[in-house]
Design an enzyme around this catalytic site. Sequence first.
Site, PDB file in Angstrom:
ATOM      1  N   ARG A 109       0.846  -1.188   0.000  1.00 28.70           N
ATOM      2  CA  ARG A 109       0.000   0.000   0.000  1.00 28.70           C
ATOM      3  C   ARG A 109       0.884   1.241   0.000  1.00 28.70           C
ATOM      4  O   ARG A 109       1.717   1.420   0.885  1.00 28.70           O
ATOM      5  CB  ARG A 109      -0.887  -0.018   1.245  1.00 28.70           C
ATOM      6  CG  ARG A 109      -1.858   1.147   1.334  1.00 28.70           C
ATOM      7  CD  ARG A 109      -3.091   0.748   2.075  1.00 28.70           C
ATOM      8  NE  ARG A 109      -3.751  -0.344   1.364  1.00 28.70           N
ATOM      9  CZ  ARG A 109      -4.609  -0.184   0.361  1.00 28.70           C
ATOM     10  NH1 ARG A 109      -4.953   1.015  -0.025  1.00 28.70           N
ATOM     11  NH2 ARG A 109      -5.137  -1.223  -0.236  1.00 28.70           N
ATOM     12  N   THR A 113      -0.708   7.635  -1.421  1.00 29.01           N
ATOM     13  CA  THR A 113      -1.964   7.543  -2.188  1.00 29.01           C
ATOM     14  C   THR A 113      -2.927   6.522  -1.585  1.00 29.01           C
ATOM     15  O   THR A 113      -4.105   6.493  -1.944  1.00 29.01           O
ATOM     16  CB  THR A 113      -1.672   7.119  -3.630  1.00 29.01           C
ATOM     17  OG1 THR A 113      -1.140   5.790  -3.597  1.00 29.01           O
ATOM     18  CG2 THR A 113      -0.692   8.059  -4.311  1.00 29.01           C
ATOM     19  N   ASP A 205      -2.026 -11.227  13.247  1.00 30.56           N
ATOM     20  CA  ASP A 205      -1.379 -11.069  11.942  1.00 30.56           C
ATOM     21  C   ASP A 205      -1.036 -12.452  11.389  1.00 30.56           C
ATOM     22  O   ASP A 205      -0.153 -13.139  11.916  1.00 30.56           O
ATOM     23  CB  ASP A 205      -0.111 -10.215  12.080  1.00 30.56           C
ATOM     24  CG  ASP A 205       0.464  -9.877  10.720  1.00 30.56           C
ATOM     25  OD1 ASP A 205       0.515  -8.686  10.380  1.00 30.56           O
ATOM     26  OD2 ASP A 205       0.866 -10.820   9.980  1.00 30.56           O
ATOM     27  N   ASP A 208       2.682 -13.041  10.279  1.00 35.26           N
ATOM     28  CA  ASP A 208       3.600 -13.187  11.420  1.00 35.26           C
ATOM     29  C   ASP A 208       3.418 -14.535  12.108  1.00 35.26           C
ATOM     30  O   ASP A 208       4.389 -15.163  12.537  1.00 35.26           O
ATOM     31  CB  ASP A 208       3.362 -12.064  12.440  1.00 35.26           C
ATOM     32  CG  ASP A 208       4.033 -10.764  12.026  1.00 35.26           C
ATOM     33  OD1 ASP A 208       4.915 -10.804  11.133  1.00 35.26           O
ATOM     34  OD2 ASP A 208       3.671  -9.707  12.573  1.00 35.26           O
TER      35      ASP A 208
HETATM   36  N1  URA Z   1      -4.252  -9.320   8.006  1.00 33.50           N
HETATM   37  C1  URA Z   1      -3.961 -10.122   9.053  1.00 33.50           C
HETATM   38  O1  URA Z   1      -2.974 -10.857   9.016  1.00 33.50           O
HETATM   39  N2  URA Z   1      -4.784 -10.129  10.116  1.00 33.50           N
HETATM   40  C2  URA Z   1      -5.871  -9.352  10.183  1.00 33.50           C
HETATM   41  O2  URA Z   1      -6.589  -9.401  11.178  1.00 33.50           O
HETATM   42  C3  URA Z   1      -6.155  -8.516   9.080  1.00 33.50           C
HETATM   43  C4  URA Z   1      -5.321  -8.523   8.008  1.00 33.50           C
END
Ligand code: URA
Length: 214
Positions: A109, A113, A205, A208
């Site tokens: 991203r 912008t 995430d 991760d």
């Molecule tokens: N991407 C992720 O890894 N977890 C989320 O909760 C949202 C986007």
Amino acid sequence: MSTPDAPQVHLIDHPLVQHKLTLMRKKEASTNSFRRLLNELSMLMAYEVTRDMAMQDVVIDTPLETMTAKMIDGKKLVFVSILRAGNGILDGVLSVVPGARVGHIGLYRDPKTLQAVEYYFKMPKDMEERDIVVVDPMLATGNSAAAAITRLKQLKPKSIKFLCLLTCPEGIATMHKLHPDVAIYTAAIDRQLSDHGYILPGLGDAGDRIFGTQ
Ligand code: URA
């Protein structure tokens, strides 16, 4: 099943899928078990997303007789991984559909912008003759998924589906607005998106947790 208010969303509510998803959500799940569960879930979800694949009749010889039997028709399916978390789904789906081809798309991203910018795009040949399943564990804002699908549509594939583990109303709304023709397959529709773009209650995430990079 298809949810009645959102006909393009297929909620995969099989007990094994739901059980494994709950184990993955737990914050104490190790990287090792998160990855193993994602692999198992991806195999199970692959059955649902490929349920309507075209079949052809072929004549074969069993040790006892000749018979007409069913085989999958057409060019090999393509799984397209949205980097990097999409790669966590690839092993599982490929163990169920080992002949499938694989494409990768990388997007980031732009902080000014806020638009998705492509930094990697590598697809198999003959995409106009292929069905695509785009994979990414989390359909959150829906912006990367929608940008990836917009790009893939330029290749004029036969069909596109989207396979994720988790989504939320915001992600579904983005997809319905920009790509109402693309069916979404998911194991859960969570409550909402947080101000930071995380799915709530979610699982954190996904990248991760898959790669142990927290
Ligand atoms: N991407 C992720 O890894 N977890 C989320 O909760 C949202 C986007």
